[in-house]
Enzyme design. Structure first.
Site, short mmCIF file in Angstrom:
data_model
loop_
_atom_site.label_atom_id
_atom_site.label_comp_id
_atom_site.label_asym_id
_atom_site.label_seq_id
_atom_site.Cartn_x
_atom_site.Cartn_y
_atom_site.Cartn_z
N TYR A 56 0.83 -1.22 -0.19
CA TYR A 56 0.19 -0.02 0.19
C TYR A 56 1.04 1.37 0.01
CZ TYR A 56 -3.74 -3.25 0.60
OH TYR A 56 -4.63 -4.21 0.46
N SER A 57 0.71 2.20 -0.89
CA SER A 57 1.35 3.24 -0.91
C SER A 57 0.94 4.16 0.26
CB SER A 57 0.83 4.20 -2.28
OG SER A 57 0.82 3.70 -3.18
N CYS A 60 0.45 7.10 -11.00
CA CYS A 60 -0.01 6.11 -9.75
C CYS A 60 -1.50 5.74 -9.97
CB CYS A 60 0.37 6.57 -8.49
SG CYS A 60 0.31 5.35 -7.17
N GLU A 106 4.20 4.14 -10.79
CA GLU A 106 3.76 3.12 -10.06
C GLU A 106 2.42 2.41 -10.26
OE1 GLU A 106 6.06 1.95 -6.23
OE2 GLU A 106 4.30 3.08 -5.36
N TYR A 156 -0.71 -0.79 -10.25
CA TYR A 156 -0.70 -2.16 -9.78
C TYR A 156 -2.29 -2.57 -10.10
CZ TYR A 156 -2.36 1.46 -6.53
OH TYR A 156 -3.19 2.54 -5.72
P1 FAD Z 1 -6.80 -10.26 -2.86
O1 FAD Z 1 -7.45 -10.97 -1.80
O2 FAD Z 1 -5.42 -10.11 -3.04
O3 FAD Z 1 -7.85 -10.63 -4.22
C1 FAD Z 1 -7.49 -9.90 -5.46
C2 FAD Z 1 -8.64 -9.41 -6.05
O4 FAD Z 1 -9.14 -10.78 -6.59
C3 FAD Z 1 -9.77 -8.86 -5.45
O5 FAD Z 1 -10.40 -7.89 -6.27
C4 FAD Z 1 -10.65 -10.04 -5.05
O6 FAD Z 1 -12.23 -9.54 -5.23
C5 FAD Z 1 -10.35 -11.08 -6.31
N1 FAD Z 1 -10.72 -12.38 -6.07
C6 FAD Z 1 -10.52 -13.03 -4.95
N2 FAD Z 1 -10.74 -14.31 -4.91
C7 FAD Z 1 -11.26 -14.44 -6.32
C8 FAD Z 1 -11.71 -15.80 -7.04
N3 FAD Z 1 -11.87 -16.66 -6.67
N4 FAD Z 1 -12.10 -15.42 -8.12
C9 FAD Z 1 -12.21 -14.15 -8.98
N5 FAD Z 1 -11.62 -12.82 -8.27
C10 FAD Z 1 -11.09 -13.21 -6.93
N6 FAD Z 1 -4.27 -0.66 -3.22
C11 FAD Z 1 -4.90 0.40 -2.46
O7 FAD Z 1 -6.20 0.28 -2.47
N7 FAD Z 1 -4.27 1.58 -2.17
C12 FAD Z 1 -3.16 1.69 -2.25
O8 FAD Z 1 -2.42 2.88 -2.05
C13 FAD Z 1 -2.33 0.64 -3.09
N8 FAD Z 1 -0.88 0.76 -3.22
C14 FAD Z 1 -0.44 -0.20 -3.86
C15 FAD Z 1 0.90 0.07 -4.21
C16 FAD Z 1 1.70 -0.78 -4.76
C17 FAD Z 1 3.22 -0.58 -5.09
C18 FAD Z 1 1.06 -2.31 -5.28
C19 FAD Z 1 1.80 -3.10 -5.92
C20 FAD Z 1 -0.33 -2.32 -5.00
C21 FAD Z 1 -1.06 -1.45 -4.37
N9 FAD Z 1 -2.27 -1.74 -3.81
C22 FAD Z 1 -3.07 -0.45 -3.56
C23 FAD Z 1 -3.05 -2.73 -4.26
C24 FAD Z 1 -3.06 -3.63 -2.98
O9 FAD Z 1 -1.77 -4.10 -2.76
C25 FAD Z 1 -3.87 -4.91 -3.23
O10 FAD Z 1 -3.64 -5.69 -4.20
C26 FAD Z 1 -5.40 -4.65 -3.02
O11 FAD Z 1 -5.82 -3.93 -1.88
C27 FAD Z 1 -5.97 -5.88 -3.07
O12 FAD Z 1 -5.75 -6.65 -2.31
P2 FAD Z 1 -6.62 -7.60 -1.50
O13 FAD Z 1 -5.90 -8.50 -0.43
O14 FAD Z 1 -7.98 -6.84 -0.73
O15 FAD Z 1 -7.24 -8.78 -2.56
#
Ligand code: FAD
Length: 377
Positions: free
Chosen positions: A154-155, A335, A375, A377
């Protein structure tokens, strides 16, 4: 009614059975400073499913006029390092931080939910503006039973001093990942994002395992205090830029005096989805020569061809100025979601060709000069 710019306001109102009314309080709409102070609250009536305003008398109220707050940490500690901190805490030995607050940032008409989350690292995980933390959500990794979940990045949306100016907190801007079945259109909670929901559902005092800080690409170059910074964000991509802008316009750090131009382009769905708009509006008012802010509201505004307004349409609108600024050494940052880049790159390429320039050459020059920061994602 007197009007003044406020940075903090503490208001005590008579207690009410607000929650029994099924209302969720959204924000203070206006304040009347007359003899009998009263406050107008904007709330969302869950039963009637509509916004309503309500006047409320005030028992006591203290206000603090907006000004650049003095940071409370010695700048020597957080300004003197020559290199940014990197991976102080790793996934195998994360730091356990504490949730300070979770606040919904968007209005009722926003599609989806985005929250501002402040976490307390007690000064143990310092970072620089533009870096990210990793978060390890609680529970077991479904793909590796017996192991923790993978780290999600998360940024960081605050400056190194944090929103409380004491160097002990970091803030995130997190969009809750909700899964809708493409056939039924209904939410399927079993497939909702693990970490974003954990963060948005967390309560003050909850523990959160963090790693990092990580990332160098989005660090704010500080060698030239009069530089131009063009920031292009979609949704939560605004997070690092909020940090930059607070450093430039909100804090008063003796070693960082910004005299350049910061120009933010923010793309979101509609006006209810705007993030940190009050902060940005204030910079526009207070620093009109140093800050520009353009919003692209895809579901509310039309581009010149009558289609939805995306950030690339705003970039195109100001392309002459943007290209001139880039030629003059401006830094440009992107971003947000990965999907934003192809449309933006196509627009920049088309604009360059219309100007008789080669975008490929220009891009490699920008990268070589370290003016190009992405950046997504
Ligand atoms: P996850 O559990 O990882 O799931 C990912 C996606 O897959 C979700 O949309 C979920 O609904 C879907 N999913 C899960 N299971 C299934 C399935 N069986 N079939 C289909 N789809 C499915 N995010 C922010 O909100 N704010 C930020 O500032 C931010 N900054 C970032 C900075 C960087 C450098 C990077 C790389 C990423 C950043 N992100 C940011 C993204 C963040 O890291 C996460 O990827 C995001 O919050 C989703 O993670 P999660 O664990 O909630 O979803």
């Amino acid at each position: 009614m007197a009007q003044m710019a406020l940075s903090h306001m503490h208001v005590i109102v008579p207690s009410s059975n607000e929650s029994h009314l099924g209302r969720s309080f959204l924000k203070i709409n206006s304040v009347n400073f007359n003899e009998r102070p009263c406050i107008s609250l904007l709330s969302f009536d869950l039963k009637a499913s509509k916004l309503c305003t309500r006047r409320q008398s005030v028992i006591s109220m203290s206000v603090q006029q907006a000004s650049k707050p003095k940071v409370t940490v010695s700048p020597l500690t957080l300004e003197d390092a020559k290199e940014p901190p990197l991976n102080t805490y790793k996934p195998k030995e994360p730091y356990t931080a504490t949730i300070v607050s979770v606040e919904r940032l968007v209005g009722p008409r926003a599609p989806g939910e985005t929250c501002h989350i402040v976490i307390d690292h007690d000064g143990n995980v310092p970072y620089w503006e533009g870096q990210s933390y990793g978060v390890i959500p609680p529970g077991e990794n479904p793909k590796k039973p017996g192991n923790p979940h993978n780290v999600r990045l998360y940024s960081i949306a605050s400056t190194r001093y944090g929103d409380n100016f004491d160097g002990k907190t970091a803030s995130f801007c997190v969009r809750r990942a909700v899964y809708y079945d493409p056939e039924t259109g209904k939410e399927d909670p079993s497939k909702n994002g693990v970490c974003s929901n954990f963060l948005c559902d967390s309560k003050p005092g909850d523990k959160v395992k963090i790693t990092g800080p990580s990332g160098k690409i989005m660090l704010l170059p500080e060698d030239n205090p009069n530089a131009t910074h063009i920031m292009i964000a979609t949704g939560t991509g605004v997070a690092p830029f909020r940090g930059y802008l607070r450093r430039m316009f909100m804090e008063s750090v003796p070693t960082f005096k910004f005299g350049g131009l910061a120009w933010l382009f923010l793309g979101v769905a509609n006006s209810d989805s705007l993030l940190y708009d009050d902060e940005f509006e204030k910079y526009l008012k207070d620093y009109p020569d140093n800050f520009r802010f353009d919003r692209a509201l895809s579901r509310e505004q039309k581009n010149k061809k009558g289609g939805k307004m995306y950030v690339q349409d705003k970039i195109e609108e100001y392309s002459d100025e943007i290209f001139k600024l880039l030629d003059g050494g401006a830094h440009i940052y992107f971003c947000g979601l990965k999907g934003m880049m192809p449309g933006i790159q196509d627009t920049l390429k088309r604009v360059a060709e219309e100007r008789g320039e080669s975008w490929d050459q220009k891009l490699s020059q920008l990268k070589k000069n370290k003016q190009w920061h992405v950046e997504v994602y």
